[in-house]
Design a protein around this motif. Structure first.
Motif, PDB file in Angstrom:
ATOM      1  N   ARG A 104       0.837  -1.218   0.000  1.00  0.00           N
ATOM      2  CA  ARG A 104       0.000   0.000   0.000  1.00  0.00           C
ATOM      3  C   ARG A 104       0.864   1.257   0.000  1.00  0.00           C
ATOM      4  O   ARG A 104       0.749   2.128   0.860  1.00  0.00           O
ATOM      5  CB  ARG A 104      -0.919   0.024   1.227  1.00  0.00           C
ATOM      6  CG  ARG A 104      -1.855  -1.159   1.301  1.00  0.00           C
ATOM      7  CD  ARG A 104      -2.495  -1.247   2.682  1.00  0.00           C
ATOM      8  NE  ARG A 104      -3.167  -2.515   2.882  1.00  0.00           N
ATOM      9  CZ  ARG A 104      -4.474  -2.701   2.673  1.00  0.00           C
ATOM     10  NH1 ARG A 104      -5.230  -1.707   2.286  1.00  0.00           N
ATOM     11  NH2 ARG A 104      -5.006  -3.881   2.871  1.00  0.00           N
ATOM     12  N   THR A 105       1.736   1.328  -0.977  1.00  0.00           N
ATOM     13  CA  THR A 105       2.679   2.451  -1.015  1.00  0.00           C
ATOM     14  C   THR A 105       2.031   3.755  -1.434  1.00  0.00           C
ATOM     15  O   THR A 105       2.575   4.817  -1.190  1.00  0.00           O
ATOM     16  CB  THR A 105       3.792   2.180  -2.046  1.00  0.00           C
ATOM     17  OG1 THR A 105       3.174   2.013  -3.336  1.00  0.00           O
ATOM     18  CG2 THR A 105       4.595   0.955  -1.693  1.00  0.00           C
ATOM     19  N   GLY A 106       0.888   3.693  -2.113  1.00  0.00           N
ATOM     20  CA  GLY A 106       0.375   4.895  -2.765  1.00  0.00           C
ATOM     21  C   GLY A 106       1.165   5.123  -4.046  1.00  0.00           C
ATOM     22  O   GLY A 106       2.031   4.314  -4.401  1.00  0.00           O
ATOM     23  N   PRO A 107       0.889   6.256  -4.732  1.00  0.00           N
ATOM     24  CA  PRO A 107       1.491   6.499  -6.048  1.00  0.00           C
ATOM     25  C   PRO A 107       3.020   6.599  -6.002  1.00  0.00           C
ATOM     26  O   PRO A 107       3.572   7.271  -5.138  1.00  0.00           O
ATOM     27  CB  PRO A 107       0.883   7.838  -6.481  1.00  0.00           C
ATOM     28  CG  PRO A 107      -0.370   7.972  -5.673  1.00  0.00           C
ATOM     29  CD  PRO A 107      -0.086   7.290  -4.365  1.00  0.00           C
ATOM     30  N   VAL A 108       3.665   5.911  -6.936  1.00  0.00           N
ATOM     31  CA  VAL A 108       5.132   5.886  -7.031  1.00  0.00           C
ATOM     32  C   VAL A 108       5.530   6.418  -8.412  1.00  0.00           C
ATOM     33  O   VAL A 108       5.159   5.840  -9.432  1.00  0.00           O
ATOM     34  CB  VAL A 108       5.666   4.447  -6.860  1.00  0.00           C
ATOM     35  CG1 VAL A 108       7.179   4.413  -7.058  1.00  0.00           C
ATOM     36  CG2 VAL A 108       5.283   3.892  -5.488  1.00  0.00           C
ATOM     37  N   TYR A 109       6.287   7.493  -8.431  1.00  0.00           N
ATOM     38  CA  TYR A 109       6.728   8.053  -9.709  1.00  0.00           C
ATOM     39  C   TYR A 109       7.757   7.155 -10.383  1.00  0.00           C
ATOM     40  O   TYR A 109       8.712   6.714  -9.748  1.00  0.00           O
ATOM     41  CB  TYR A 109       7.342   9.445  -9.524  1.00  0.00           C
ATOM     42  CG  TYR A 109       6.342  10.561  -9.774  1.00  0.00           C
ATOM     43  CD1 TYR A 109       6.081  11.012 -11.072  1.00  0.00           C
ATOM     44  CD2 TYR A 109       5.642  11.139  -8.721  1.00  0.00           C
ATOM     45  CE1 TYR A 109       5.151  12.018 -11.304  1.00  0.00           C
ATOM     46  CE2 TYR A 109       4.709  12.153  -8.944  1.00  0.00           C
ATOM     47  CZ  TYR A 109       4.469  12.583 -10.240  1.00  0.00           C
ATOM     48  OH  TYR A 109       3.550  13.563 -10.472  1.00  0.00           O
ATOM     49  N   GLY A 110       7.541   6.924 -11.680  1.00  0.00           N
ATOM     50  CA  GLY A 110       8.528   6.256 -12.515  1.00  0.00           C
ATOM     51  C   GLY A 110       9.109   7.271 -13.483  1.00  0.00           C
ATOM     52  O   GLY A 110       8.363   8.003 -14.134  1.00  0.00           O
ATOM     53  N   PHE A 111      10.431   7.332 -13.572  1.00  0.00           N
ATOM     54  CA  PHE A 111      11.099   8.319 -14.435  1.00  0.00           C
ATOM     55  C   PHE A 111      11.553   7.637 -15.725  1.00  0.00           C
ATOM     56  O   PHE A 111      12.267   6.637 -15.688  1.00  0.00           O
ATOM     57  CB  PHE A 111      12.252   8.981 -13.680  1.00  0.00           C
ATOM     58  CG  PHE A 111      11.738   9.900 -12.595  1.00  0.00           C
ATOM     59  CD1 PHE A 111      11.523  11.244 -12.869  1.00  0.00           C
ATOM     60  CD2 PHE A 111      11.422   9.415 -11.342  1.00  0.00           C
ATOM     61  CE1 PHE A 111      11.010  12.094 -11.893  1.00  0.00           C
ATOM     62  CE2 PHE A 111      10.908  10.259 -10.353  1.00  0.00           C
ATOM     63  CZ  PHE A 111      10.705  11.602 -10.639  1.00  0.00           C
ATOM     64  N   VAL A 112      11.103   8.221 -16.839  1.00  0.00           N
ATOM     65  CA  VAL A 112      11.114   7.529 -18.132  1.00  0.00           C
ATOM     66  C   VAL A 112      12.245   7.994 -19.048  1.00  0.00           C
ATOM     67  O   VAL A 112      12.518   9.192 -19.145  1.00  0.00           O
ATOM     68  CB  VAL A 112       9.758   7.778 -18.836  1.00  0.00           C
ATOM     69  CG1 VAL A 112       9.778   7.224 -20.255  1.00  0.00           C
ATOM     70  CG2 VAL A 112       8.616   7.184 -18.022  1.00  0.00           C
ATOM     71  N   ASN A 113      12.865   7.014 -19.725  1.00  0.00           N
ATOM     72  CA  ASN A 113      13.745   7.267 -20.878  1.00  0.00           C
ATOM     73  C   ASN A 113      13.078   6.641 -22.094  1.00  0.00           C
ATOM     74  O   ASN A 113      13.152   5.430 -22.304  1.00  0.00           O
ATOM     75  CB  ASN A 113      15.122   6.621 -20.682  1.00  0.00           C
ATOM     76  CG  ASN A 113      15.818   7.028 -19.396  1.00  0.00           C
ATOM     77  OD1 ASN A 113      16.123   6.180 -18.566  1.00  0.00           O
ATOM     78  ND2 ASN A 113      16.066   8.309 -19.232  1.00  0.00           N
ATOM     79  N   GLY A 114      12.461   7.498 -22.908  1.00  0.00           N
ATOM     80  CA  GLY A 114      11.686   6.991 -24.043  1.00  0.00           C
ATOM     81  C   GLY A 114      12.492   6.160 -25.012  1.00  0.00           C
ATOM     82  O   GLY A 114      11.955   5.247 -25.654  1.00  0.00           O
ATOM     83  N   VAL A 115      13.790   6.448 -25.132  1.00  0.00           N
ATOM     84  CA  VAL A 115      14.622   5.732 -26.100  1.00  0.00           C
ATOM     85  C   VAL A 115      14.590   4.224 -25.894  1.00  0.00           C
ATOM     86  O   VAL A 115      14.782   3.457 -26.823  1.00  0.00           O
ATOM     87  CB  VAL A 115      16.084   6.257 -26.046  1.00  0.00           C
ATOM     88  CG1 VAL A 115      16.799   5.769 -24.791  1.00  0.00           C
ATOM     89  CG2 VAL A 115      16.847   5.857 -27.288  1.00  0.00           C
ATOM     90  N   GLN A 116      14.345   3.796 -24.665  1.00  0.00           N
ATOM     91  CA  GLN A 116      14.365   2.352 -24.376  1.00  0.00           C
ATOM     92  C   GLN A 116      13.289   1.593 -25.134  1.00  0.00           C
ATOM     93  O   GLN A 116      13.455   0.409 -25.429  1.00  0.00           O
ATOM     94  CB  GLN A 116      14.225   2.109 -22.868  1.00  0.00           C
ATOM     95  CG  GLN A 116      15.427   2.574 -22.049  1.00  0.00           C
ATOM     96  CD  GLN A 116      16.728   1.876 -22.414  1.00  0.00           C
ATOM     97  OE1 GLN A 116      16.737   0.817 -23.032  1.00  0.00           O
ATOM     98  NE2 GLN A 116      17.838   2.474 -22.045  1.00  0.00           N
ATOM     99  N   GLU A 117      12.172   2.267 -25.439  1.00  0.00           N
ATOM    100  CA  GLU A 117      11.120   1.570 -26.196  1.00  0.00           C
ATOM    101  C   GLU A 117      11.610   1.247 -27.604  1.00  0.00           C
ATOM    102  O   GLU A 117      11.167   0.267 -28.197  1.00  0.00           O
ATOM    103  CB  GLU A 117       9.846   2.410 -26.248  1.00  0.00           C
ATOM    104  CG  GLU A 117       9.149   2.522 -24.901  1.00  0.00           C
ATOM    105  CD  GLU A 117       7.700   2.989 -25.018  1.00  0.00           C
ATOM    106  OE1 GLU A 117       7.324   3.511 -26.096  1.00  0.00           O
ATOM    107  OE2 GLU A 117       6.954   2.833 -24.039  1.00  0.00           O
TER     108      GLU A 117
END
Ligand SMILES: [Zn+2]
Length: 321
Positions: A77-90
């Motif tokens: 039950r952590t609540g919202p967790v920010y994920g920081f994105v590097n689009g190049v990986q897709e």
């Protein structure tokens, strides 16, 4: 009247015998609760390098990694967790497409870690800004109407000169970004590569060593930063924990979150943590001498920074070669 008086006397008797002691108990419990409420250590979890970080063990996909992380957040039950994105990986790993949608479907937000994980200290500011902006359409797609204008500097590099540091902050301010601080980190990323190697070799004894050392490093860094905060402010600031979306992180997440909770940690959102005045500098455009980490805050006050516990980078690097 008599009835009323009798009722009042009856109530008075009831009060004396039952309600007053209960009320005292309730007040005591209330006071204890208030004391306890002051005690919890607030921590915002943040995960860098979505949708793909570091090496994978055989048979494990990026979707598996994200799924395990998200399940652990749910269970704790952590609540919202920010994920920081590097689009190049897709583009680099087409199998990782789907991770960002999975993250969002579980109710967790995404934010900017630049398109290609560009190091501001070794690239020009204009290039770095372009790389930041290149990531925005992907974030807008997944976070439409939500707050994705947080940036986590790749490598935590904020510019190698005071001028560049200031200029970058100005760029971010103009574009509406706030900087996601880091006040706790135990170098979690360093376990992911040895884990992939040890799994490939089927070396379960080595994996057990990795597990124990990972949890020890997390506990040591919790104690270490809490010690600095106590020395500086006589309290716990809300910490922002830097993590990475790696396969070993996913494996360890239930145990890691439990370790924090067993040590009095309550998970809060990034916004809530950064509302603390310690993080005020993360919202300022001008370059300041205001420290953004507890280590810098110690130095700014002329206090010696105690040596950090060794977190085993060199030994990890040698494992399962
Ligand atoms: Zn990163």
């Amino acid at each position: 009247m008599a009835v009323e008086g009798g009722a009042r006397r009856a109530r008075a008797g009831l009060w004396a015998r039952w309600i007053a002691p209960l009320a005292v108990l309730a007040m005591t419990a209330g006071a204890a609760q208030a004391a306890q409420a002051a005690t919890p250590v607030k921590m915002a979890l943040t995960f860098d390098d979505l949708p793909a970080h570091s090496a994978l063990p055989p048979g494990v996909s990026r979707m598996d990694v994200a799924g395990r992380l998200l399940a652990a957040f749910h269970d704790a039950r952590t609540g919202p967790v920010y994920g920081f994105v590097n689009g190049v990986q897709e583009e680099k790993e087409p199998d990782s497409v789907g991770v960002l949608s999975l993250w969002r479907a579980a109710g967790h937000p995404l934010a900017n870690h630049t398109w290609s994980h560009m190091n501001l200290n070794t690239n020009g500011l204009a290039d770095w800004e372009a790389d930041l902006v290149r990531n925005e359409s992907l974030l807008e797609k997944h976070m439409a109407g939500q707050d994705w204008r947080w940036v986590r500097y790749p490598y935590l590099s904020e510019g190698e000169t005071p001028e560049k540091h200031a200029a970058a902050r100005k760029v971010l301010k103009t574009r509406g970004y706030r900087i996601a601080g880091v006040t706790m980190s135990f170098g979690d990323y360093a376990w992911n590569e040895p884990y992939a190697r040890c799994m490939a070799k089927g070396d379960t004894a080595a994996v057990a060593v990795l597990e124990a050392s990972y949890l020890k490093a997390a506990k040591d860094s919790l104690d270490f930063e809490r010690g600095l905060s106590a020395t500086l402010y006589g309290r716990d600031i809300p910490y922002v924990l830097l993590m990475h979306a790696g396969a070993f992180d996913a494996r360890m997440m239930p145990r890691l979150l439990k370790l924090y909770q067993d040590n009095g940690v309550t998970f809060v959102g990034l916004e809530e943590a950064e509302r603390d005045k310690f993080y005020a500098a993360d919202f300022h455009a001008e370059a300041t001498a205001v420290p953004t980490t507890l280590e810098e805050a110690m130095k700014a006050k002329g206090l010696p920074v105690p040596s950090q516990p060794a977190w085993g980078g060199a030994e990890l690097d040698k494992m399962c070669r």
